[in-house]
Design a protein around this motif. Structure first.
Motif, PDB file in Angstrom:
ATOM      1  N   SER A 170       1.707 -17.837 -35.356  1.00 37.74           N
ATOM      2  CA  SER A 170       2.097 -16.692 -36.168  1.00 37.74           C
ATOM      3  C   SER A 170       3.595 -16.761 -36.445  1.00 37.74           C
ATOM      4  CB  SER A 170       1.771 -15.388 -35.435  1.00 37.74           C
ATOM      5  OG  SER A 170       2.537 -15.304 -34.225  1.00 37.74           O
ATOM      6  N   LYS A 171       4.047 -15.900 -37.339  1.00 36.73           N
ATOM      7  CA  LYS A 171       5.482 -15.878 -37.641  1.00 36.73           C
ATOM      8  C   LYS A 171       6.293 -15.460 -36.412  1.00 36.73           C
ATOM      9  CE  LYS A 171       5.014 -14.978 -42.601  1.00 36.73           C
ATOM     10  NZ  LYS A 171       5.284 -14.046 -43.724  1.00 36.73           N
ATOM     11  N   HIS A 220      -0.749 -22.185 -45.792  1.00 40.88           N
ATOM     12  CA  HIS A 220      -0.665 -21.078 -44.839  1.00 40.88           C
ATOM     13  C   HIS A 220       0.214 -21.447 -43.640  1.00 40.88           C
ATOM     14  CE1 HIS A 220      -1.837 -17.666 -42.390  1.00 40.88           C
ATOM     15  NE2 HIS A 220      -2.167 -18.503 -41.417  1.00 40.88           N
ATOM     16  N   ILE A 221       0.044 -22.660 -43.133  1.00 41.72           N
ATOM     17  CA  ILE A 221       0.852 -23.098 -41.987  1.00 41.72           C
ATOM     18  C   ILE A 221       2.332 -23.133 -42.351  1.00 41.72           C
ATOM     19  CG2 ILE A 221       1.372 -25.069 -40.494  1.00 41.72           C
ATOM     20  CD1 ILE A 221      -1.602 -25.706 -40.473  1.00 41.72           C
ATOM     21  N   THR A 224       3.809 -19.748 -42.636  1.00 36.66           N
ATOM     22  CA  THR A 224       3.958 -19.092 -41.331  1.00 36.66           C
ATOM     23  C   THR A 224       5.101 -19.696 -40.520  1.00 36.66           C
ATOM     24  OG1 THR A 224       1.558 -18.748 -41.333  1.00 36.66           O
ATOM     25  CG2 THR A 224       2.692 -18.406 -39.251  1.00 36.66           C
TER      26      THR A 224
END
Length: 569
Positions: A170-171, A220-221, A224
């Protein structure tokens, strides 16, 4: 007749679970590792880097500013963190023992990170054995005992890896991983290589997993991951701002970066042909990483296992390719990751060849490592005596605020007359005429009467000056010189030159002697200025020397029959 009731078969061990009894074996081996570590704190020989780091830490306790007021070529977080402990301990000959004990919590943090990584990527069983076996691996064990920046650098690095690969990415996780990477930079600039390799490993891992992830998954990766960069800059920015506001940006930049940027420092041990290692190994690393990813049960673990393998393999090969001065501590971040990858293979091998006795086989590996630890450094040999004796002599011979001459800070509690540490990087700069050998001038300017009795790392001109003007008293040498190398008779005039002005006793036959010095009776130590002097003994004596009065009063006796360097080991 009813069917005979038989006891049910034992339930199969859950995949990755720790079988009964194996926890106890692991706990025993870990306890042995902990006990050995505590034992070797007081027996394992001190590395030359340890007093250097301790001297730098001590400098902070004296209100001195690293890089500006005394030289160092490491980033300072490690020294700053341990300065309060050094201040509390004070000047004592066994202070390095206490500082080594302070490394134990950092060692435990490293092991905890290994446990987390092994458990997240494989299983609790892998986490257990990776932790136990790395705690006993000799190449990691001994280096991690020492008081050195790398033993803070390693748990910060492992903590960053654990943060990034354990749990859902996650971030928030990316930010804290980056924060730990930034702290790594404030401990060691070798982090630059780690981060470069980390970026390459991530890129290659995404290529390997591209079919599983698809463009959306890769996007997405990446979307993030950007907080990693934000977290990374915080600690270095604070550090740079501190030295800039102190007006010490230039010495900070020179000490941490410029001084270390010298090509071909270690050409003899690290020949140029090794610069191809990374590029030769890269295709093989990618092929193995692809195989690892293919065998993983799901996409998340496929990417993490492949990425961890690439990270470890790329870092190891990058050291041989890009790093100019290889040292054993450079490998500290590598061994724990390698053990996480090796532990599943050892467990699988033990099951295949030993079946129900797999735990005994794994225990045997642990016992073998214990034997290697004990055999590598026999416990009956005390390797710490030399440094304690050096500190004992320094504290007896000098007062706070006085300067000494040593290589890298062996005197710990006294500043070095020559600003730079004398080690390979400095010597290469001297040979290339970038730095000058000003040791003799510095000794005179700072009124230095005590120098380390070993010439391995002294520049030639400085070593020659100290050979001629300092006498051995043990681990140290003090101001003095032999003025008559042969026995003398009464009333023989001895003419000699003084280069180091100081209070001297005239010494022969193991004691101060009387006579006439520069035309007046001499029965007490006398201040001698630089230049020519003459002494006439009242009686016959063996070889005669002038000897620093404070050392004579402290009960030291000079070596007058061997003016060369003794280097008592």
């Amino acid at each position: 007749m009813s069917e005979e009731v038989r006891p049910a078969d034992p339930a199969p061990v859950e995949d990755g679970a720790i079988p009964p009894g194996e926890k106890s074996i692991g706990a025993i081996l870990f306890f042995v590792a902990f006990a050995l570590r505590c034992f070797y704190v007081f027996r394992y020989r001190y590395d030359s880097d340890e007093p250097q780091h301790l001297h730098t830490t001590w400098g902070w306790t004296q209100g001195l500013l690293q890089y500006r007021d005394f030289f160092d070529n490491h980033t300072p977080l490690f020294h700053i963190l341990f300065a309060p402990l050094v201040a509390a301990l004070g000047e004592r000959t066994n202070i390095l023992d206490f500082m080594r004990l302070a490394m134990v919590p950092l060692w435990l943090v490293s092991l905890w990170c290994v446990w987390l990584i092994g458990t997240a990527l494989f299983s609790r069983r892998v986490g257990l054995w990776a932790t136990v076996l790395i705690s006993l691996l000799p190449w990691w064990f001994f280096c991690s005992v020492e008081y050195r920046t790398d033993n803070l650098w390693t748990p910060l690095w492992l903590g960053a890896v654990a943060t990034l690969v354990c749990g859902q990415f996650s971030k928030r996780r990316a930010f804290f991983g980056g924060l730990l990477l930034g702290l790594c930079f404030t401990v060691s600039l070798k982090t630059s290589l780690l981060c470069a390799v980390l970026a390459m490993a991530v890129f290659c891992t995404l290529l390997i997993g591209a079919r599983r992830l698809g463009l959306a998954g890769i996007g997405h990766i990446l979307a993030t991951a950007w907080p990693v960069l934000v977290g990374m800059v915080i600690a270095p920015a604070i550090l740079i701002s501190f030295f800039y506001l102190k007006g010490a940006w230039e010495p900070f930049f020179y000490g941490t970066i410029k001084h270390n940027l010298v090509p071909d420092v270690d050409a003899k041990n690290h020949p140029s042909r090794l610069r191809l290692v990374f590029w030769i190994a890269l295709p093989f690393l990618l092929a193995i990483a692809t195989w690892i990813a293919h065998r993983a049960p799901d996409t998340a673990r496929a990417l993490r296992r492949a990425g961890l393998f690439l990270l470890a393999g790329m870092y190891y090969t990058a050291l041989y390719t890009f790093w100019t001065l290889l040292t054993r501590q450079d490998y500290l971040p590598f061994y724990p990751l390698a053990m996480v990858l090796l532990a599943p293979l050892l467990i699988a091998g033990a099951h295949r060849f030993l079946a129900s006795r797999a735990a005994s086989g794994l225990a045997g590996v642990g016992v073998l490592l214990i034997i290697l630890v004990l055999g590598g450094r026999p416990p009956w040999i005390d390797g710490t005596q030399r440094e304690r004796e050096i500190l004992g002599e320094v504290l007896r011979l000098t007062k706070p605020g006085e300067y000494v001459m040593d290589f890298k800070g062996e005197s710990v509690f006294r500043q070095r007359a020559f600003f730079y540490v004398t080690e390979p990087l400095t010597f290469v700069r001297m040979r290339r005429m970038i730095l000058a050998d000003t040791v003799a001038e510095d000794l005179l300017a700072k009124r230095v009467f005590v120098v380390l009795n070993q010439d391995r790392w002294y520049p030639k001109n400085g070593a020659r000056f100290m050979t001629e003007n300092y006498l051995a008293v043990g681990r140290m040498r003090v101001a003095g010189k032999v003025i008559a190398g042969k026995p003398v008779t009464a009333n023989d005039a001895i003419r000699f030159d003084v280069a180091v002005p100081a209070s001297y006793a005239i010494w022969a036959d193991g004691q101060a002697i009387a006579g006439s010095l520069d035309g007046s009776p001499n029965t007490e130590p006398r201040e001698l200025t630089a230049g020519l002097h003459e002494f006439t003994p009242d009686a016959a004596h063996g070889p005669v020397a002038i000897f620093w009065a404070r050392a004579a009063e402290a009960g030291f006796k000079p070596v007058v029959d061997q003016v060369g360097w003794q280097d008592f080991r």
